[in-house]
Design a protein around this motif. Structure first.
Motif, short mmCIF file in Angstrom:
data_model
loop_
_atom_site.label_atom_id
_atom_site.label_comp_id
_atom_site.label_asym_id
_atom_site.label_seq_id
_atom_site.Cartn_x
_atom_site.Cartn_y
_atom_site.Cartn_z
N LYS A 281 -6.50 -26.03 12.89
CA LYS A 281 -6.94 -26.91 11.81
C LYS A 281 -5.77 -27.33 10.94
O LYS A 281 -5.76 -28.42 10.38
CB LYS A 281 -8.01 -26.21 10.97
N SER A 282 -4.78 -26.46 10.82
CA SER A 282 -3.59 -26.78 10.05
C SER A 282 -2.39 -26.13 10.74
O SER A 282 -2.42 -24.94 11.05
CB SER A 282 -3.70 -26.28 8.61
N GLY B 90 -6.69 -31.59 13.49
CA GLY B 90 -6.04 -30.81 12.46
C GLY B 90 -5.02 -31.61 11.67
O GLY B 90 -4.72 -32.77 11.99
#
Length: 237
Positions: free
Chosen positions: A64-65, A86
């Motif tokens: 996601k990051s 992401g």
């Protein structure tokens, strides 16, 4: 026998050992990072197969990051975000690479800096990548880089180290700038010394003949961070 120190010890250094603690870092921030980018810019625009991307796909990792340390112009982070979704972040000592990356990949957040000081929040990322940069870090900053990567990686997150993987530590003179050294070792050892990290996978890049060359053993290590289960209850009571 008691030890007694009288005065300050005198040290004698060769020309390559006169580097101050920050000088190798300053050299890259002060121009060598831009020089590296200039030598590799055309290749980065048409990078071809990428062992980091291939490894993420094999493991079905969809962050996601994601943060890449040593991201150049952000080309790899951009591909990760395009393939897996992401948000993407990067830090890189070359101001020219960061400026180009901001222009080419406006959805990314790219910053000029180095691995020992990461301008990000604690636990901000679920994937942190060292993008073939640790071998150029002064060894006196290695533990700071480890602490910073650990700080910004969230619990249960994945750490990817793409670099030389050599069984014993040693250095080479850096071919492009006198007084700079390339330091090679198995960098995952820094993290695996803690029970909070576990090695999930190692993918080695092979030569055309299918074997790794001496002094050119390059690969990707994928580690998972899990402090919650690092220290189980006492098994002896």
């Amino acid at each position: 026998m008691a030890w007694k120190q009288v005065g300050r010890p005198q040290h004698f250094h060769s020309s390559n050992e006169r580097m101050t603690e920050r000088s190798q870092k300053e050299v890259f921030l002060g121009g060598e990072g831009d020089a590296w980018y200039g030598r590799n810019e055309q290749h980065l625009r048409q990078p071809g197969p990428d062992i980091v991307l291939d490894t993420l796909e094999e493991m079905r990792i969809a962050p996601k990051s994601v943060l890449e340390i040593g991201c150049a112009d952000g080309y790899r982070v951009a591909q990760i975000c395009e393939r897996f979704g992401g948000t993407g972040f990067g830090i890189e000592p070359s101001s020219k690479a960061v400026a180009d990356g901001r222009s080419r990949y406006p959805s990314l957040s790219l910053e000029v800096g180095t691995a020992d000081i990461l301008p990000f929040a604690d636990g901000q990322f679920d994937l942190v990548i060292f993008g073939f940069c640790l071998y150029l870090v002064d060894p006196r900053l290695h533990l700071r880089c480890v602490a910073e990567a650990d700080r910004v990686l969230g619990e249960g997150g994945l750490l990817v180290i793409y670099d030389f993987i050599e069984p014993a530590p040693y250095y080479n003179e850096y071919a492009h700038r006198p007084g700079i050294r390339s330091h090679k070792m198995e960098f995952s050892r820094f993290f695996l010394a803690s029970p909070g990290y576990r090695l999930l996978r190692r993918n080695m890049a092979l030569s055309e003949r299918g074997i790794a060359k001496p002094d050119q053993s390059v690969g990707v290590d994928v580690l998972v961070k899990n402090y919650a289960t690092a220290f189980p209850p006492n098994p002896f009571v």
